[in-house]
Enzyme design. Structure first.
Site, mmCIF file in Angstrom:
data_model
loop_
_atom_site.group_PDB
_atom_site.id
_atom_site.type_symbol
_atom_site.label_atom_id
_atom_site.label_comp_id
_atom_site.label_asym_id
_atom_site.label_seq_id
_atom_site.Cartn_x
_atom_site.Cartn_y
_atom_site.Cartn_z
ATOM 1 N N LYS A 49 -8.431 8.505 4.262
ATOM 2 C CA LYS A 49 -7.329 7.879 4.985
ATOM 3 C C LYS A 49 -6.181 8.870 5.149
ATOM 4 O O LYS A 49 -5.661 9.387 4.162
ATOM 5 C CB LYS A 49 -6.850 6.630 4.244
ATOM 6 C CG LYS A 49 -7.931 5.566 4.082
ATOM 7 C CD LYS A 49 -7.423 4.318 3.416
ATOM 8 C CE LYS A 49 -6.965 4.566 1.995
ATOM 9 N NZ LYS A 49 -6.682 3.319 1.260
ATOM 10 N N GLY A 78 0.708 -2.645 0.972
ATOM 11 C CA GLY A 78 -0.573 -3.339 1.007
ATOM 12 C C GLY A 78 -1.561 -2.802 2.026
ATOM 13 O O GLY A 78 -2.630 -3.399 2.210
ATOM 14 N N THR A 79 -1.258 -1.682 2.664
ATOM 15 C CA THR A 79 -2.167 -1.183 3.705
ATOM 16 C C THR A 79 -3.548 -0.838 3.148
ATOM 17 O O THR A 79 -4.570 -1.143 3.762
ATOM 18 C CB THR A 79 -1.586 0.061 4.404
ATOM 19 O OG1 THR A 79 -1.147 0.991 3.407
ATOM 20 C CG2 THR A 79 -0.436 -0.309 5.302
ATOM 21 N N GLY A 80 -3.586 -0.176 1.980
ATOM 22 C CA GLY A 80 -4.879 0.229 1.419
ATOM 23 C C GLY A 80 -5.737 -0.957 1.024
ATOM 24 O O GLY A 80 -6.943 -0.995 1.318
#
Length: 273
Positions: A178, A214-216
């Site tokens: 990522k 909280g993206t991951g």
């Protein structure tokens, strides 16, 4: 009224985020938004808000094992996602449980929070490498976690392949490197999905939005949800990336620090239409 047909079932094995932006709370919101039934195994409780993590308390291994067996033995799963596992003992116990479950597994090797707070003991890194990554269908490290696990520091796109090769040596079938933390760049958020032979470069606009808590967790859960629906890995990751990109674009302020992505953005768009 007759009972409805159960949607695909996805299990998250992760820590609780009391602020609701990451962890199990983000996982369950994502799973619901993508039309699956989310279930949970709580591995740790955190005191957490938009400013950071004020405390974290791992659960006993026996409590984690009991939750997992309770869900899997009765309800069953079509996909499993792992997040915060906190300690070597929990990593090894979860890896053992997963190895006996016939379902695709998405491993988000959570090391630190969005605010830089440690969520994995340094003593657990070797267990992640030798026990957890080998049972992963897809591993989704960010650049800090790549460096923690492999020593490879990604400073530009040309380093992505080297990072992926280093991760794949630990045994996951696929890796998503990522690039959200990549410094500079061209205004794009770039990820590399590869199994060592196929390569898929995933690009999306990089939004000027600081509310990305909280993206991951959200990406890994979205991948798991699409895998539970029967999609192959490349299609599942591509769809998950699209969902997360929309959630980042719609992220909102909450509290005095970093707000969350908006897990319900697509549902509200559908309602509005």
């Amino acid at each position: 009224m007759s009972a409805g047909v159960a949607p695909p079932r996805v299990l998250t094995v992760a820590g609780s985020d009391s602020g609701g932006g990451a962890g199990i709370q983000a996982d369950l919101k994502t799973m619901l938004a993508l039309g699956t039934h989310g279930m949970s195994v709580v591995t740790a409780v955190t005191a957490q808000n938009s400013l950071g993590v004020q405390g974290a308390w791992p659960l006993p291994v026996e409590a984690v094992r009991a939750q997992y067996r309770s869900v899997v033995d009765d309800i069953g799963v079509q996909a499993v996602k792992t997040g915060m596992l906190a300690s070597a003992e929990l990593v090894e116990a979860v890896a053992d449980l997963i190895s006996g479950t016939r379902a695709p597994v998405v491993v988000d090797p959570v090391g630190v929070s969005k605010h830089g707070d440690a969520l994995l003991a340094s003593s657990a890194l070797d267990s992640v490498r030798t026990k957890l990554l080998p049972v992963a269908t897809v591993a989704t490290p960010n650049l800090d976690e790549v460096a923690q696990l492999t020593g490879v520091r990604v400073e530009s796109e040309k380093d992505f392949r080297r990072a992926a090769e280093a991760l794949l040596e630990f045994g996951p079938r696929w890796v998503v490197i990522k690039g959200g933390h990549l410094a500079g760049g061209t205004g794009e958020a770039v990820d590399l999905l590869t199994d060592g032979s196929q390569e898929h470069w995933l690009r999306a606009p990089r939004y000027d939005n600081r509310h990305t808590h909280g993206t991951g967790c959200t990406l890994a859960s979205a991948i798991a949800a699409h895998l539970a629906k029967g999609r192959p890995v490349p299609a599942a990751v591509t769809a998950a990336k699209e969902y997360v990109t929309g959630a980042i674009a719609a992220g909102f302020a909450l509290g005095g620090g970093i707000g969350p992505v908006d897990h319900g953005w697509a549902l509200r768009g559908a309602d509005a239409g």
